[in-house]
Design a protein around this motif. Structure first.
Motif, PDB file in Angstrom:
ATOM      1  N   ALA A 189       6.290   6.214  -0.805  1.00  0.00           N
ATOM      2  CA  ALA A 189       6.730   4.731  -1.360  1.00  0.00           C
ATOM      3  C   ALA A 189       7.597   4.775  -2.690  1.00  0.00           C
ATOM      4  CB  ALA A 189       5.382   3.904  -1.518  1.00  0.00           C
ATOM      5  N   TYR A 219       5.473   0.921  -6.160  1.00  0.00           N
ATOM      6  CA  TYR A 219       5.034   0.740  -5.054  1.00  0.00           C
ATOM      7  C   TYR A 219       5.057  -0.774  -4.683  1.00  0.00           C
ATOM      8  CZ  TYR A 219       2.510   5.154  -5.063  1.00  0.00           C
ATOM      9  OH  TYR A 219       2.248   6.530  -5.269  1.00  0.00           O
ATOM     10  N   ASN A 237       5.288  -2.135  -1.025  1.00  0.00           N
ATOM     11  CA  ASN A 237       4.527  -1.028   0.055  1.00  0.00           C
ATOM     12  C   ASN A 237       3.386  -1.831   0.647  1.00  0.00           C
ATOM     13  OD1 ASN A 237       4.130   1.836   0.919  1.00  0.00           O
ATOM     14  ND2 ASN A 237       2.104   1.410   0.081  1.00  0.00           N
TER      15      ASN A 237
END
Length: 322
Positions: free
Chosen positions: A39, A77, A80
């Motif tokens: 990610a 992230y 994500n």
């Protein structure tokens, strides 16, 4: 999944349906683990591809450092969560459609060209999965492109709502779908051909190093796990190199409203022309490509390992003949 050494079950039997759902579950978990692992690299790729103003002058490593400095570790992230929502239906659509396309094509080709059937089926399955989950990819790209303090969208639902209301409904959620589908054809095709070619070379020239006896047929050699990872990684890198400019066009079109002069990104071919004219090849059409090479090996490694572990946990040691 291959068709060799598979267990044939009656069409529509409870055992077959149960097994199918178990395989879908195993693949979904593997995909989620693999995507979460890479990610941070995905986030950086999006920022570099679309030339985010805060990271445009950075390379991969410096961009990673500055994302952490500016947004913290959680910044790596961003977006994500949407990727996790997307991966399950994507895997399900791709798996089911692949099996059906392959079955139809194999019957039409009379099994005389199995590689061609699998090649075409893989490309068609990829396009089917993309069509079914593309809005989630659009939203994920928007969320990943944002930086702390300049958020336009507060989350998945808010992004969906704003894109739908302010940018034109369903067509807006599918902006960039044409280059995505175009890129899926060579990506799926060259991934398959590249892997098969590498497999033949590995077993033909390095059988003692890269091969092992098939547990179900001791007279047959198959690739060992490191060789599978190596062949898959090289095939994936080759396929991504060919289709990458179309991936850049997709991202630019998805992020158009967040970029200066957004009217330039309504046509994928015009996007490619503008990116090439303004940024050239290495900093334009292949901007962020180095991250793709860094992504391939760990993604395949995590995905393969998790998938095999889930198969063992769910007692899936044989295949299905569709």
């Amino acid at each position: 999944m291959t068709s060799e050494n598979v267990k044939t079950l009656p069409y529509g039997s409870p055992e077959k349906i149960q097994r199918l759902f178990k395989l879908l579950f195993a693949g979904g978990i593997a995909g989620m683990c693999a995507k979460t692992t890479i990610a941070p690299l995905d986030r950086i790729k999006i920022l570099l591809q679309a030339h985010n103003q805060h990271y445009d002058r950075y390379g991969v490593i410096s961009a990673l450092r500055n994302v952490v400095k500016r947004e913290g570790l959680t910044g790596l992230y961003r977006g994500n969560g949407t990727q996790m929502v997307r991966i399950f239906p994507y895997a399900a659509l791709q798996f089911v459609s692949y099996e059906n396309y392959k079955k139809i094509l194999m019957s039409q080709l009379r099994t005389s060209h199995p590689h061609l059937a699998q090649l075409v089926a893989g490309s068609m399955a990829g396009m089917t999965a993309v069509l079914g989950t593309y809005p989630l990819d659009m939203v994920r790209a928007r969320l990943a492109f944002q930086v702390s303090g300049e958020q336009v969208y507060s989350g998945i639902a808010d992004a969906f709502q704003k894109i739908w209301k302010t940018e034109g409904g369903l067509p807006a959620l599918y902006r960039g779908i044409v280059p995505t589908l175009m890129g899926m054809v060579p990506y799926g095709g060259f991934s398959f051909l590249g892997f098969e070619t590498m497999k033949q070379i590995s077993l033909g020239y390095f059988p003692l190093i890269l091969g092992k006896p098939n547990p179900k047929n001791k007279n047959e050699l198959v690739l060992n796990i490191p060789a599978r990872l190596l062949c898959g990684g090289m095939a994936g890198a080759f396929a991504q190199t060919i289709s990458y400019p179309l991936d850049v066009a997709r991202r630019m079109m998805q992020l158009s409203v967040l970029l200066p002069r957004s009217d330039r990104f309504s046509n994928w071919f015009q996007v490619l022309k503008d990116v090439f004219r303004e940024h050239g090849i290495s900093r334009g059409l292949y901007r962020g490509m180095s991250i793709n090479y860094l992504r391939v090996s760990p993604m395949i490694a995590v995905s393969f390992t998790t998938y095999e572990t889930m198969k063992q946990f769910l007692s899936l040691d044989t295949g299905i003949d569709s």
